[in-house]
Design a protein around this motif. Structure first.
Motif, PDB file in Angstrom:
ATOM      1  N   GLN A   9      45.170  47.649  44.308  1.00 23.05           N
ATOM      2  CA  GLN A   9      45.927  47.203  45.479  1.00 23.05           C
ATOM      3  C   GLN A   9      45.151  46.125  46.229  1.00 23.05           C
ATOM      4  O   GLN A   9      45.729  45.197  46.789  1.00 23.05           O
ATOM      5  CB  GLN A   9      46.228  48.385  46.394  1.00 23.05           C
ATOM      6  N   VAL A  10      43.836  46.246  46.217  1.00 22.84           N
ATOM      7  CA  VAL A  10      42.988  45.223  46.834  1.00 22.84           C
ATOM      8  C   VAL A  10      42.885  44.009  45.925  1.00 22.84           C
ATOM      9  O   VAL A  10      42.966  42.857  46.374  1.00 22.84           O
ATOM     10  CB  VAL A  10      41.584  45.784  47.136  1.00 22.84           C
ATOM     11  N   PHE A  11      42.719  44.286  44.623  1.00 22.47           N
ATOM     12  CA  PHE A  11      42.552  43.202  43.665  1.00 22.47           C
ATOM     13  C   PHE A  11      43.863  42.954  42.922  1.00 22.47           C
ATOM     14  O   PHE A  11      44.204  43.640  41.973  1.00 22.47           O
ATOM     15  CB  PHE A  11      41.409  43.517  42.697  1.00 22.47           C
ATOM     16  N   ALA A  12      44.579  41.971  43.428  1.00 27.28           N
ATOM     17  CA  ALA A  12      45.839  41.537  42.835  1.00 27.28           C
ATOM     18  C   ALA A  12      45.939  40.031  43.046  1.00 27.28           C
ATOM     19  O   ALA A  12      45.415  39.506  44.038  1.00 27.28           O
ATOM     20  CB  ALA A  12      47.024  42.246  43.491  1.00 27.28           C
ATOM     21  N   ARG A  13      46.567  39.363  42.128  1.00 30.56           N
ATOM     22  CA  ARG A  13      46.601  37.903  42.193  1.00 30.56           C
ATOM     23  C   ARG A  13      47.393  37.420  43.402  1.00 30.56           C
ATOM     24  O   ARG A  13      48.509  37.875  43.644  1.00 30.56           O
ATOM     25  CB  ARG A  13      47.202  37.323  40.912  1.00 30.56           C
ATOM     26  N   LYS A  14      46.792  36.496  44.132  1.00 33.93           N
ATOM     27  CA  LYS A  14      47.438  35.907  45.297  1.00 33.93           C
ATOM     28  C   LYS A  14      47.859  34.482  44.936  1.00 33.93           C
ATOM     29  O   LYS A  14      47.127  33.761  44.279  1.00 33.93           O
ATOM     30  CB  LYS A  14      46.480  35.895  46.486  1.00 33.93           C
ATOM     31  N   THR A  15      49.027  34.090  45.369  1.00 33.64           N
ATOM     32  CA  THR A  15      49.511  32.746  45.039  1.00 33.64           C
ATOM     33  C   THR A  15      49.777  31.895  46.268  1.00 33.64           C
ATOM     34  O   THR A  15      49.933  30.679  46.165  1.00 33.64           O
ATOM     35  CB  THR A  15      50.824  32.845  44.231  1.00 33.64           C
ATOM     36  N   THR A  16      49.793  32.500  47.441  1.00 33.61           N
ATOM     37  CA  THR A  16      50.240  31.778  48.644  1.00 33.61           C
ATOM     38  C   THR A  16      49.303  30.642  49.041  1.00 33.61           C
ATOM     39  O   THR A  16      49.754  29.603  49.495  1.00 33.61           O
ATOM     40  CB  THR A  16      50.384  32.748  49.826  1.00 33.61           C
ATOM     41  N   SER A  17      47.994  30.818  48.893  1.00 30.84           N
ATOM     42  CA  SER A  17      47.065  29.791  49.374  1.00 30.84           C
ATOM     43  C   SER A  17      46.230  29.185  48.263  1.00 30.84           C
ATOM     44  O   SER A  17      45.203  28.570  48.520  1.00 30.84           O
ATOM     45  CB  SER A  17      46.140  30.391  50.438  1.00 30.84           C
ATOM     46  N   PRO A  97      27.368  34.375  47.756  1.00 33.36           N
ATOM     47  CA  PRO A  97      27.962  35.717  47.734  1.00 33.36           C
ATOM     48  C   PRO A  97      28.960  35.898  48.871  1.00 33.36           C
ATOM     49  O   PRO A  97      28.744  35.414  49.986  1.00 33.36           O
ATOM     50  CB  PRO A  97      26.754  36.648  47.904  1.00 33.36           C
ATOM     51  N   VAL A  98      30.053  36.582  48.583  1.00 33.32           N
ATOM     52  CA  VAL A  98      31.069  36.869  49.595  1.00 33.32           C
ATOM     53  C   VAL A  98      31.335  38.372  49.583  1.00 33.32           C
ATOM     54  O   VAL A  98      31.044  39.053  48.592  1.00 33.32           O
ATOM     55  CB  VAL A  98      32.375  36.091  49.331  1.00 33.32           C
ATOM     56  N   PRO A  99      31.881  38.914  50.673  1.00 36.18           N
ATOM     57  CA  PRO A  99      32.242  40.337  50.674  1.00 36.18           C
ATOM     58  C   PRO A  99      33.172  40.666  49.517  1.00 36.18           C
ATOM     59  O   PRO A  99      34.014  39.840  49.133  1.00 36.18           O
ATOM     60  CB  PRO A  99      32.934  40.521  52.028  1.00 36.18           C
ATOM     61  N   ASN A 100      33.029  41.852  48.982  1.00 33.82           N
ATOM     62  CA  ASN A 100      33.785  42.244  47.794  1.00 33.82           C
ATOM     63  C   ASN A 100      35.282  42.005  47.936  1.00 33.82           C
ATOM     64  O   ASN A 100      35.937  41.527  47.004  1.00 33.82           O
ATOM     65  CB  ASN A 100      33.498  43.720  47.486  1.00 33.82           C
ATOM     66  N   ARG A 101      35.826  42.320  49.095  1.00 36.93           N
ATOM     67  CA  ARG A 101      37.271  42.204  49.287  1.00 36.93           C
ATOM     68  C   ARG A 101      37.755  40.757  49.277  1.00 36.93           C
ATOM     69  O   ARG A 101      38.948  40.502  49.127  1.00 36.93           O
ATOM     70  CB  ARG A 101      37.692  42.869  50.610  1.00 36.93           C
ATOM     71  N   GLU A 102      36.832  39.814  49.439  1.00 39.65           N
ATOM     72  CA  GLU A 102      37.218  38.396  49.431  1.00 39.65           C
ATOM     73  C   GLU A 102      37.195  37.789  48.035  1.00 39.65           C
ATOM     74  O   GLU A 102      37.634  36.649  47.838  1.00 39.65           O
ATOM     75  CB  GLU A 102      36.304  37.600  50.362  1.00 39.65           C
ATOM     76  N   THR A 122      33.065  43.615  38.403  1.00 34.78           N
ATOM     77  CA  THR A 122      33.752  42.365  38.708  1.00 34.78           C
ATOM     78  C   THR A 122      34.699  41.965  37.578  1.00 34.78           C
ATOM     79  O   THR A 122      35.739  41.355  37.823  1.00 34.78           O
ATOM     80  CB  THR A 122      32.746  41.228  38.968  1.00 34.78           C
ATOM     81  N   MET A 123      34.343  42.328  36.361  1.00 36.39           N
ATOM     82  CA  MET A 123      35.201  42.010  35.223  1.00 36.39           C
ATOM     83  C   MET A 123      36.563  42.709  35.356  1.00 36.39           C
ATOM     84  O   MET A 123      37.613  42.103  35.142  1.00 36.39           O
ATOM     85  CB  MET A 123      34.525  42.438  33.928  1.00 36.39           C
ATOM     86  N   ILE A 124      36.551  43.990  35.739  1.00 32.48           N
ATOM     87  CA  ILE A 124      37.802  44.731  35.901  1.00 32.48           C
ATOM     88  C   ILE A 124      38.586  44.183  37.087  1.00 32.48           C
ATOM     89  O   ILE A 124      39.817  44.067  37.034  1.00 32.48           O
ATOM     90  CB  ILE A 124      37.524  46.229  36.093  1.00 32.48           C
ATOM     91  N   GLU A 125      37.877  43.842  38.154  1.00 30.18           N
ATOM     92  CA  GLU A 125      38.534  43.262  39.329  1.00 30.18           C
ATOM     93  C   GLU A 125      39.237  41.960  38.961  1.00 30.18           C
ATOM     94  O   GLU A 125      40.355  41.696  39.404  1.00 30.18           O
ATOM     95  CB  GLU A 125      37.509  43.029  40.429  1.00 30.18           C
ATOM     96  N   ALA A 126      38.575  41.147  38.134  1.00 33.63           N
ATOM     97  CA  ALA A 126      39.178  39.888  37.695  1.00 33.63           C
ATOM     98  C   ALA A 126      40.439  40.152  36.894  1.00 33.63           C
ATOM     99  O   ALA A 126      41.480  39.506  37.101  1.00 33.63           O
ATOM    100  CB  ALA A 126      38.168  39.090  36.872  1.00 33.63           C
TER     101      ALA A 126
END
Length: 206
Positions: A9-17, A97-102, A122-126
Motif C-alpha cells: 500500500q505504501v509502495f505502489a507506482r505513482k503517475t501524477t508527478s 539517502p531519503v526516508p524509506n516512504r519516499e 528495496t528490490m521487493i519495494e521496487a
C-alpha cells in the motif's frame, strides 16, 4: 521458509508527478531509467552498473541511471572517476539517502532496477512499484525473481551479461509485461500475507 516482504500500500507506482520528478533530475521524457537503491559500497557492486552502462551506451544513448543511497569516501570518488572516464556523466544521477516512504517517488520514474550483487528489501519495494529487476543469480534473494517474467537473473560479475539484460529493458513491450508481473509478484510478498503465514505457523505449532 517465510521470507521478508514490503507494504504494497505504501509502495505502489505513482503517475501524477512523474514528469515533474524527471524534470527535476534532468531526465528526458523518452529516456529509459534504471535505478539502484541501497548502500553505495564495493560489496554492493555499484561499479558493475557503471561498467555495464558503458557497454549499453555503445548501442543506446537514451537512458539514465539513478543511484539512491549513501555514497561517500574513496569508493564514491572511484565511481565518479569511472563514470567520467567512460564519458557517462550525463547518464548518471546520484540521489542522497531519503526516508524509506519516499523511495516510491524514484521507483515510480524508473523502468527497471539493477542490483548487481547483494539484494535487499528495496528490490521487493521496487517490484511493488512495477519495476522489473535485474539481479545476480548468486544473490540469496534470486528465488524471488522469475527469470524472464518479472525480471532477469544475470551471471554475477559478468558485465556483458548485465549489459545485455539492461538492453532488453529498452523494449517497451517486454518492460510493460514484466512490470505487471512484478506487481503481482510483490503482492505475494505483502507484509499482511507474511504475517498471516507466521500466525498460521504459530497456531500449527501450539
Amino acid at each position: 521458509t517465510i521470507g521478508l516482504g514490503c507494504d504494497t500500500q505504501v509502495f505502489a507506482r505513482k503517475t501524477t508527478s512523474n514528469s515533474e520528478e524527471k524534470r527535476e533530475l534532468g531526465i528526458a521524457p523518452d529516456e529509459t531509467v534504471f535505478c539502484y537503491v541501497g548502500k553505495i559500497a564495493p560489496e554492493k557492486g555499484v561499479h558493475l552498473i557503471v561498467d555495464a552502462a558503458e557497454l549499453v551506451s555503445h548501442e543506446r544513448k537514451d537512458f539514465k541511471v539513478i543511484l539512491v543511497g549513501q555514497a561517500r569516501g574513496q569508493y564514491h570518488g572511484e565511481l565518479i572517476n569511472r563514470i567520467r572516464d567512460a564519458g557517462l556523466e550525463h547518464h548518471f544521477v546520484f540521489v542522497p539517502p531519503v526516508p524509506n516512504r519516499e523511495l516510491s517517488r524514484y521507483y515510480s520514474i524508473s523502468d527497471a532496477g539493477v542490483w548487481p550483487t547483494q539484494c535487499s528489501l528495496t528490490m521487493i519495494e521496487a517490484m511493488a512499484c512495477g519495476v522489473p529487476v535485474v539481479m545476480s543469480s548468486e544473490s540469496g534473494a534470486a528465488e524471488r525473481v522469475r527469470n524472464g517474467i518479472d525480471g532477469f537473473l544475470y551471471t554475477e560479475g559478468d558485465v556483458r551479461d548485465l549489459a545485455t539484460r539492461m538492453l532488453t529493458m529498452f523494449n517497451a513491450d517486454v518492460r510493460g509485461a514484466m512490470s505487471r508481473a512484478a506487481v503481482e509478484s510483490a503482492k505475494e510478498q505483502d507484509w499482511r500475507l507474511i504475517v498471516a503465514r507466521f500466525l498460521n505457523l504459530y497456531q500449527e505449532g501450539r
